[in-house]
Design an enzyme around this catalytic site. Structure first.
Site, PDB file in Angstrom:
ATOM      1  N   HIS A  95     -10.586  -5.919   9.388  1.00 36.21           N
ATOM      2  CA  HIS A  95     -11.280  -5.846   8.158  1.00 36.21           C
ATOM      3  C   HIS A  95     -12.707  -5.330   8.540  1.00 36.21           C
ATOM      4  CE1 HIS A  95      -8.225  -8.788   7.434  1.00 36.21           C
ATOM      5  NE2 HIS A  95      -8.103  -8.454   6.034  1.00 36.21           N
TER       6      HIS A  95
ATOM      7  N   GLU B 142       0.767  -1.232  -0.131  1.00 34.11           N
ATOM      8  CA  GLU B 142       0.087  -0.004  -0.043  1.00 34.11           C
ATOM      9  C   GLU B 142       0.819   1.251  -0.019  1.00 34.11           C
ATOM     10  OE1 GLU B 142      -2.724  -3.191   1.553  1.00 34.11           O
ATOM     11  OE2 GLU B 142      -0.667  -2.669   1.845  1.00 34.11           O
TER      12      GLU B 142
END
Length: 337
Positions: free
Chosen positions: A134, A65
């Site tokens: 998540h 990322e």
């Protein structure tokens, strides 16, 4: 908001339509992220785009990322209009420097000599047992850090109009879509997010909340999934003579204080609902702004949010910490006593 008769679309379809239109109109727009090309996005956020635009503009990236968010920032500063997808908002910690110290600040740090016209799309929310890493929402984290506009659609109509506006904006925009609202097969959405969506492009201005339901007795301010849970609670309370107004903020930065204040002046009662954490978040911010602007307007106030604990994996525990329509109904009733 227009809800005229017309073709119905899911939120994911509406988002993809807006992205495709902007890519056709502007060669500088491209999309990059993990599993966004051949897979079409794990939440259908790029479904079908690869076949039209190819791998040069719909790019799968390595699981880094920091690298690809940084690349998007650089591309934006050089005049392109990247859309970078952070698969889950929970992963922001991996690339926080690129987000907060680069994407959000580089226009300021350069004395406005560069702009960063990029969109960061990211999935938020729980309700499907994907555990603490998540399932977070984190609207408040991004809204708290200056330099980024923050967008949270709750319907297909809003998703398309806000996406067009986000891609055209010259500032960095964080576009946060709730997994439960996308309309994907393996995660059924409630009925509300699927709406009539015009085929032609249109924009929804940032900082313009939408009154999803008008009412006279209490104001519910919320966003994302909880717009639909608030509407469900409001419908239940009709039989008891409680008339609920539901406001969908749609954007956190900028925040539409005017619509909220107008409603509270009318109802005198306020309930703020959020799927983010309770402390230092949206619920307290909205309430404080109302109190600062109209200190004598409120007769009663309630707030609902996730308690300050990691999101549980176990479904019963997850359901316990994320407010549902029954919790909203109870909070509304509390303002009537």
């Amino acid at each position: 908001m227009s809800d005229d008769e017309g073709r119905q679309a899911t939120m994911s379809t509406a988002m993809v339509e807006a992205i495709a239109t902007e890519m056709r109109d502007n060669d500088e727009v491209f999309y990059m992220g993990e599993d966004v090309a051949d897979y079409g996005g794990i939440f259908d956020s790029t479904d079908g785009l690869l076949s039209e635009f190819g791998h040069d503009r719909i790019m799968d990236v390595p699981i880094s990322e920091t690298a690809y968010i940084g690349a998007a920032v650089g591309a934006a500063q050089e005049g392109m209009r990247p859309i970078a997808e952070l698969m889950f908002v929970d992963f922001f910690g991996v690339c926080m420097d690129q987000l907060y110290n680069q994407m959000a600040k580089n226009t300021y740090m350069s004395g406005a000599n560069v702009s960063v016209p990029m969109v960061l799309t990211t999935a938020v929310g729980g309700t499907y047992s994907d555990a603490a890493q998540h399932s977070q929402t984190l609207y408040g984290t991004f809204a708290h850090l200056p330099g980024m506009k923050v967008v949270v659609p709750s319907t297909a109509y809003d998703a398309k109009g806000l996406m067009h506006n986000a891609i055209r904006d010259d500032d960095p925009v964080v576009y946060m879509f709730h997994k439960r609202l996308m309309g994907i097969g393996w995660m059924p959405a409630p009925d509300g997010p699927k709406t009539a969506v015009p085929e032609e492009p249109y924009t929804i201005p940032f900082g313009q909340a939408d009154v999803k339901r008008e009412g006279a007795d209490v104001t519910v301010v919320t966003l994302g999934l909880h717009v639909h849970r608030a509407l469900e609670a409001a419908a239940k309370l009709t039989d008891d003579g409680i008339d609920v107004e539901v406001i969908d903020l749609r954007t956190l930065v900028p925040l539409d204080e005017t619509t909220v204040l107008e409603s509270v002046r009318k109802t005198g009662r306020l309930v703020v609902v959020d799927e983010d954490y309770r402390s230092f978040g949206l619920t307290g911010e909205v309430i404080s702004r109302v109190v600062e602007a109209e200190p004598n307007a409120l007769e009663a106030v309630e707030r609902l949010a996730v308690p300050d604990v990691p999101l549980p994996y176990a479904r019963p525990l997850e359901n316990r910490v994320i407010p549902d329509s029954d919790d909203i109904e109870d909070a509304i009733r509390n303002t009537q006593s």
